[in-house]
Write an enzyme that holds these catalytic residues in place. Structure first.
Site, mmCIF file in Angstrom:
data_model
loop_
_atom_site.group_PDB
_atom_site.id
_atom_site.type_symbol
_atom_site.label_atom_id
_atom_site.label_comp_id
_atom_site.label_asym_id
_atom_site.label_seq_id
_atom_site.Cartn_x
_atom_site.Cartn_y
_atom_site.Cartn_z
ATOM 1 N N SER A 145 0.836 -1.196 0.000
ATOM 2 C CA SER A 145 0.000 0.000 0.000
ATOM 3 C C SER A 145 0.875 1.251 0.000
ATOM 4 O O SER A 145 1.689 1.422 -0.901
ATOM 5 C CB SER A 145 -0.969 -0.067 1.193
ATOM 6 O OG SER A 145 -2.025 0.840 1.053
ATOM 7 N N ASP B 177 -10.067 -4.058 -5.035
ATOM 8 C CA ASP B 177 -9.309 -3.028 -4.322
ATOM 9 C C ASP B 177 -9.392 -1.737 -5.136
ATOM 10 O O ASP B 177 -9.154 -1.764 -6.353
ATOM 11 C CB ASP B 177 -7.855 -3.497 -4.204
ATOM 12 C CG ASP B 177 -6.938 -2.524 -3.481
ATOM 13 O OD1 ASP B 177 -7.365 -1.411 -3.131
ATOM 14 O OD2 ASP B 177 -5.757 -2.889 -3.284
ATOM 15 N N HIS C 245 -7.999 -5.137 -0.524
ATOM 16 C CA HIS C 245 -6.835 -4.463 0.049
ATOM 17 C C HIS C 245 -6.591 -5.008 1.462
ATOM 18 O O HIS C 245 -7.541 -5.314 2.176
ATOM 19 C CB HIS C 245 -7.135 -2.963 0.109
ATOM 20 C CG HIS C 245 -5.922 -2.104 0.242
ATOM 21 N ND1 HIS C 245 -5.118 -1.786 -0.835
ATOM 22 C CD2 HIS C 245 -5.371 -1.481 1.312
ATOM 23 C CE1 HIS C 245 -4.130 -0.997 -0.427
ATOM 24 N NE2 HIS C 245 -4.260 -0.806 0.877
#
Length: 320
Positions: free
Chosen positions: A165, A259, A289
């Site tokens: 991320s 995501d 995610h």
């Protein structure tokens, strides 16, 4: 996308069940909390679905000097005392939450599976430390470890960067900075990295609600991290805006299908490929995610760990 009317139909049964349980728990959403409260909430939930921490021969706390006469904590993991290749890892959390502690199990597992050392870097977080502090901390850590890794008993001729991320963003940026500095990297290992300046891809719309990373969370994180709209277009925030990526390290990119960030991850893979950079792209179907930290419940998490470790072993030159 064919499932745009009902994107939840894409989810695996296990993922669907997990999201239903999360919805029933009805926690206060992170974007309604202060940064300190959000960190505490994220830390409290970080281990719930994660695999148990793997025991390793070496786990050591480090202090890494950075450019403003400060030092930042980091944790070294290694499965043996041998001179092993090194992955420098940056945790996710929207530049606002997350820590070495929240990603401890993941880094231990990658170290074990890839038979390499991992140094997990506790870069400084927003809003106390705004953009580009996290970038500076990440790059300063890579440079320091490249120079000092030998003294730690590591083989820094074989050096990789990685993250998930926001940490994937930092790893991608460090790969470009390493190219510019003439520091050779074996691999950039990117789990669902943030790559774009604006939340305007189709996947941001399709998965904006009900898939863990919701649109208000992304806006909340970015508002903590950046000072102005102009910061969004800086390539150190948005690697898709990098003038060129020719000659950066080969990439392994692991994305979650459900995501908001999946489209920009694919776009970044395309940008690298167009520049002639070798890219191994994996899209894990039916997961969201953060899935790589859900190994107790989501089999794709363990698959992603194994795939990433295989990529590291290959890049470091010790094949299965």
């Amino acid at each position: 996308m064919s499932h745009q009317r009902n994107p939840r139909a894409l989810l695996t049964p296990a993922m669907h069940h997990m999201l239903e349980r999360m919805a029933r728990a009805a926690h206060v959403p992170m974007h309604a909390l202060s940064a300190q409260q959000a960190r505490a909430a994220y830390a409290a939930g970080a281990g719930v679905l994660d695999i148990p921490p793997h025991k390793l021969a070496r786990v050591e706390e480090l202090a890494i000097p950075v450019r403003d006469d400060q030092s930042i904590p980091a944790r070294l993991y290694a499965p043996s005392r041998d001179a092993l290749p090194l992955l420098v890892y940056f945790h996710g959390g929207g530049f606002t939450v997350g820590s070495v502690a929240t990603h401890d199990s993941l880094c231990r597992h990658l170290s074990h599976l890839a038979q390499c050392a991992v140094v997990s870097v506790d870069y400084r977080l927003a809003p106390e430390h705004k953009f580009p502090t996290a970038v500076h901390d990440a790059w300063d850590a890579v440079q320091w470890l490249a120079a000092q890794g030998g003294a730690l008993g590591l083989d820094t001729r074989r050096l990789a960067v990685g993250g998930d991320s926001a940490g994937g963003t930092l790893a991608a940026v460090c790969a470009i900075l390493a190219r510019d500095a003439g520091l050779p990297l074996s691999l950039q290992l990117l789990f669902y990295p943030g790559c774009a300046a604006h939340q305007d891809t189709p996947s941001h719309k399709t998965f904006e609600t009900g898939f863990v990373l919701e649109e208000p969370h992304i806006t909340y994180f970015f508002n903590q991290y950046i000072d102005s709209a102009a910061d969004r277009d800086d390539w150190r925030f948005s690697p898709l805006n990098a003038p060129d990526v020719d000659g950066v390290a080969p990439a392994w990119i692991g994305l979650a299908e459900c995501d908001p960030l999946v489209d920009e991850g694919v776009m970044y893979a395309d940008k690298l490929r167009l520049a002639g950079v070798p890219v191994d792209l994996e899209i894990y179907r039916g997961v969201v995610h953060e899935f790589i930290k859900m190994g107790r419940a989501i089999p794709q998490a363990l698959q992603a760990h194994a795939d990433a470790a295989r990529a590291l072993k290959h890049a470091f030159g010790h094949m299965d």
